[in-house]
Design an enzyme around this catalytic site. Structure first.
Site, PDB file in Angstrom:
ATOM      1  N   ASP A   1       0.796  -1.076   0.087  1.00 40.58           N
ATOM      2  CA  ASP A   1       0.030  -0.074   0.025  1.00 40.58           C
ATOM      3  C   ASP A   1       1.058   1.167  -0.004  1.00 40.58           C
ATOM      4  O   ASP A   1       0.312   2.325  -0.008  1.00 40.58           O
ATOM      5  CB  ASP A   1      -0.851   0.094   1.197  1.00 40.58           C
ATOM      6  CG  ASP A   1      -0.423   0.091   2.687  1.00 40.58           C
ATOM      7  OD1 ASP A   1       0.845  -0.026   2.701  1.00 40.58           O
ATOM      8  OD2 ASP A   1      -1.021   0.052   3.378  1.00 40.58           O
ATOM      9  N   SER A   2       2.202   1.133  -0.034  1.00 41.66           N
ATOM     10  CA  SER A   2       3.383   2.120  -0.320  1.00 41.66           C
ATOM     11  C   SER A   2       2.948   2.782  -1.696  1.00 41.66           C
ATOM     12  O   SER A   2       3.376   3.715  -1.837  1.00 41.66           O
ATOM     13  CB  SER A   2       4.729   1.642  -0.062  1.00 41.66           C
ATOM     14  OG  SER A   2       4.771   0.667  -0.691  1.00 41.66           O
TER      15      SER A   2
ATOM     16  N   GLU B   1      -1.889  -5.076   8.751  1.00 34.77           N
ATOM     17  CA  GLU B   1      -1.146  -4.638   9.727  1.00 34.77           C
ATOM     18  C   GLU B   1      -1.773  -4.873  11.054  1.00 34.77           C
ATOM     19  O   GLU B   1      -2.965  -4.653  11.091  1.00 34.77           O
ATOM     20  CB  GLU B   1      -0.928  -3.042   9.484  1.00 34.77           C
ATOM     21  CG  GLU B   1      -0.185  -2.664   8.223  1.00 34.77           C
ATOM     22  CD  GLU B   1       0.038  -1.073   7.964  1.00 34.77           C
ATOM     23  OE1 GLU B   1      -0.379  -0.232   8.780  1.00 34.77           O
ATOM     24  OE2 GLU B   1       0.705  -0.734   6.776  1.00 34.77           O
TER      25      GLU B   1
ATOM     26  N   GLU C   1       8.563  -3.788  11.244  1.00 32.08           N
ATOM     27  CA  GLU C   1       9.083  -2.414  10.695  1.00 32.08           C
ATOM     28  C   GLU C   1       9.126  -1.557  11.786  1.00 32.08           C
ATOM     29  O   GLU C   1       8.354  -1.200  12.817  1.00 32.08           O
ATOM     30  CB  GLU C   1       7.965  -2.115   9.787  1.00 32.08           C
ATOM     31  CG  GLU C   1       8.178  -0.507   9.235  1.00 32.08           C
ATOM     32  CD  GLU C   1       7.353   0.034   7.872  1.00 32.08           C
ATOM     33  OE1 GLU C   1       6.434  -0.705   7.577  1.00 32.08           O
ATOM     34  OE2 GLU C   1       7.743   1.046   7.441  1.00 32.08           O
TER      35      GLU C   1
ATOM     36  N   LYS D   1      -1.270  -9.362   3.009  1.00 31.35           N
ATOM     37  CA  LYS D   1      -0.537  -8.873   4.363  1.00 31.35           C
ATOM     38  C   LYS D   1      -1.565  -7.913   4.863  1.00 31.35           C
ATOM     39  O   LYS D   1      -2.259  -7.114   4.076  1.00 31.35           O
ATOM     40  CB  LYS D   1       0.712  -8.088   3.996  1.00 31.35           C
ATOM     41  CG  LYS D   1       1.370  -7.386   5.004  1.00 31.35           C
ATOM     42  CD  LYS D   1       2.981  -7.081   4.809  1.00 31.35           C
ATOM     43  CE  LYS D   1       2.681  -5.385   4.194  1.00 31.35           C
ATOM     44  NZ  LYS D   1       2.110  -4.605   4.853  1.00 31.35           N
TER      45      LYS D   1
ATOM     46  N   ASP E   1      -1.428  -6.344  -0.604  1.00 36.88           N
ATOM     47  CA  ASP E   1      -1.511  -5.593   0.807  1.00 36.88           C
ATOM     48  C   ASP E   1      -3.077  -5.185   0.883  1.00 36.88           C
ATOM     49  O   ASP E   1      -3.374  -4.539   0.231  1.00 36.88           O
ATOM     50  CB  ASP E   1      -0.499  -4.547   0.774  1.00 36.88           C
ATOM     51  CG  ASP E   1       0.012  -4.022   2.174  1.00 36.88           C
ATOM     52  OD1 ASP E   1      -0.186  -4.513   3.071  1.00 36.88           O
ATOM     53  OD2 ASP E   1       1.015  -3.299   2.088  1.00 36.88           O
TER      54      ASP E   1
END
Ligand code: KIV
Length: 273
Positions: free
Chosen positions: A50-51, A120, A191, A118, A89
């Site tokens: 998602d970056s 968070e 991270e 993925k 993501d």
């Protein structure tokens, strides 16, 4: 270029790599062209991160990117037919409502071509991770400096420096790592946390840890493609510019502009008669 006989990387293979002490390499990519390049370079996993919100869409954080946009980029990466494992993501807002929403969003990314997803968070998303994995969709966790929590953290700040069980506290991150493992995740991104904490987590959990800004003791490492290539505006301590592609690209565009303006482009060799 890697050999064309390179085996496709699967989810279980990452666990085998951890057991064998082989480092796992993950790089982000968001389109077919670069997915092909990073795959040819022999990485183990491609994260359609998602970056994309910051490095391609021009946002200042990852909050705005949508599930539809993530599915689009995942499909572009899949079209490169990489041997590397494709990780989709889940963006902010696509799993926070609960397990059902998490499963539905994961299905969208899997249909677009992801081989796993993925998300968070730690203890608070454990039931969601459990539900997604129970649907036979492998999940990669992500704890520590979780960019989707930028407003709670008050910026993109290193986590786990203070002790405590509050979000971002050292003990809480250990609890988060265990919760993600217990929920059935097959790997976890660490991270922006101190090296020593990442080392402790890596030694205490059975699933592979993939670090970014988490020191050298993780089972693998991930970097954002634009940071590696020097295309990113951001200069973070935990990234490394392996090539200054921004300067190289600027020079190429300047040379083209000059050729057009002085009439040397197109020359006869590149013209039809
Ligand atoms: O979206 C992303 O690129 C990520 C990595 C920084 C791990 O989540």
């Amino acid at each position: 270029m890697t050999t064309p006989t390179r085996k496709s990387v699967t989810v279980p293979m990452l666990q085998v790599m951890k057991s064998a002490g082989e480092k796992i390499v993950m790089v982000t990519a968001y389109d077919s062209t670069f997915a092909r390049i990073v795959d040819d370079a022999g990485v183990d996993a491609i994260l359609v991160g998602d970056s994309v919100a910051t490095v391609m869409q021009g946002h200042t954080n990852t909050i705005p990117v949508t599930l539809t946009e993530m599915a689009y980029h995942t499909a572009l990466v899949r079209r490169a037919q990489p041997k590397a494992l494709v990780v989709g993501d889940l963006p902010f807002g696509s799993y926070q409502v609960g397990a059902g929403q998490g499963i539905e969003s994961s299905i969208v990314l899997m249909k677009a071509g992801a081989q796993c997803v993925k998300l968070e968070g730690g203890t608070t998303v454990a039931t969601t991770i459990e539900a997604i994995t129970r649907s036979d969709i492998p999940v990669m966790g992500h704890i520590g400096l979780t960019p989707q929590s930028v407003h709670r953290m008050g910026g993109h700040k290193v986590q786990g420096r203070q002790d405590g069980v509050e979000p971002g506290g050292r003990q809480r991150l250990l609890d988060d790592a265990h919760a993600v493992e217990q929920a059935g995740a097959f790997a976890i991104v660490l991270e922006g946390i101190p090296t020593e904490l990442a080392q402790e987590i890596t030694s205490k959990i059975s699933i592979p840890t993939i670090g970014i800004g988490a020191g050298s003791f993780c089972d693998g490492q991930v970097l954002v493609m634009h940071d590696i290539l020097g295309l990113s505006e951001r200069e973070l301590t935990f990234t490394k510019k392996y090539i200054d592609m921004k300067s190289l690209a600027t020079s190429a565009f300047q040379e083209f502009a000059q050729d057009v303006r002085n009439g040397s482009w197109p020359d006869d060799k590149h013209s039809f008669h």
